[in-house]
Write an enzyme that holds these catalytic residues in place. Sequence first.
Site, PDB file in Angstrom:
ATOM      1  CG  HIS A 101      -3.596  -9.077   4.048  1.00 46.90           C
ATOM      2  ND1 HIS A 101      -2.558  -9.764   3.137  1.00 46.90           N
ATOM      3  CD2 HIS A 101      -3.456  -7.920   3.986  1.00 46.90           C
ATOM      4  CE1 HIS A 101      -1.939  -8.501   2.621  1.00 46.90           C
ATOM      5  NE2 HIS A 101      -2.520  -7.536   3.085  1.00 46.90           N
ATOM      6  CB  SER A 124      -0.900   0.011   1.133  1.00 46.40           C
ATOM      7  OG  SER A 124      -1.997  -1.084   1.064  1.00 46.40           O
ATOM      8  CD  GLU A 174      -6.969   3.333   3.254  1.00 50.03           C
ATOM      9  OE1 GLU A 174      -6.093   2.752   2.776  1.00 50.03           O
ATOM     10  OE2 GLU A 174      -6.531   3.490   4.523  1.00 50.03           O
TER      11      GLU A 174
END
Length: 427
Positions: free
Chosen positions: A305, A101, A296
């Site tokens: 993940h 990121s 975000e």
Amino acid sequence: MNIPRKRLLRLLVPTTAVATTAVVGAVLTPVLSANAAAAGHGAGRARSVIFINGDGMSAAHREAARLYLTGLDGQLTMDRLPVSGQLSTSPHDPATAITDSAAAATAWATGTKTYNGAISVDVNRKPLPILGRQAKAAGKSTGLVTTAQVTDASPAAWFSQTADRSAQDEIARQYLAVSKPDVILGGGEDWWLPAGTPGAWPDKPAEDPSEASKGTKGNLIDQAKSAGYQYVSTAKELAKAKRGKLLGLFGNEEMFQQRPEGQGDVYSPAVDLATMTKKALDILGTNKKGFFLFVEEEGIDEFAHENNGTRMLQAMRSLEKAVQVARAYVAAHPDTLLVVTGDHDCGGLTVEDTSDSDESGSDLSTEDGPFPVHGSKLTFVMDWTTTGHTGVDVPVTAEGPLSTLFTGKHPNTYVHEVLSQVLTSRR
């Protein structure tokens, strides 16, 4: 004379193509013109930018959410934006072709590719000019909203410069001392307070005893208050906050607990992303020179993940609601460019049938589900191929002035090329 069929077709194409083109052009011209008008065709001058990141979100995440939230014939708000394209995501990291990121957000914020873990510094660790500061210098208001720590990699790249994304207390210090965003909303209170100084969010909570204040830059919340920021830590306090500089920290770390399904995983932010986005727009939108707002949803990445499809879909629902807030704002303020994308793919996700004959679920992949297709009796499964990131392209959709520039496929640095036309302008 017998002319082979393929050759005959080749001979006929020039004549028929001209005629067909004329007819089709006559039919399609009004349609395209209507579509262009409806989309604004990217016309006009943009004064403000809302940039929304579904962290870890690629096309498969969007499709799974579309089926789950809207059904076979439905469409997400983020996919209704009239302009669409693709972004590649590779970094310039000597060890890998797959981005994290930090490198991805640095590409957006600076137009320069760099190594994983870098926050707006180049491969030689030299600080790069960042759009968050440039927008402020141009007289615009700036803000960031996230369900991660407000000092996490993606928001940090727009407003700070560090060689290591883990230096989150230094990132917070730079927010206050250097870039000075007007609105800061999200998680991560632990990084704003020295070790042994718990804040509104107690140290060592039952859901995660490892969470505790850990800053090394002093009491940054007190410093923020001295600099004129209102500080809030609950939904009620946020609702009552007045216009002006605002710092809201709604968790010790991320605003959720990212774990495998059934192992303490929780997605229940103290304040939802849409509410934070609405508040930020209410404040930033008062500036006649415009603003830049970064939004975000971090849960998409974190739960991908963990190959946790249930929580990932919850995070996608959260993102979709925030996009709805942003699109409503753009409808009332057509001088605003809205962009929705992801920084990279996480999980190597595919969307599959629930057929028993499918070979997925082997040692090479993890089958998750089934999940219902909204409004039908059908179901689908998610097949995760990794717990890490992948290098596939991410979709980008956009609306408003300059939005048509996102048509086609571009490197992620192209975001900077487009946004800088708005954010560095003093007009």
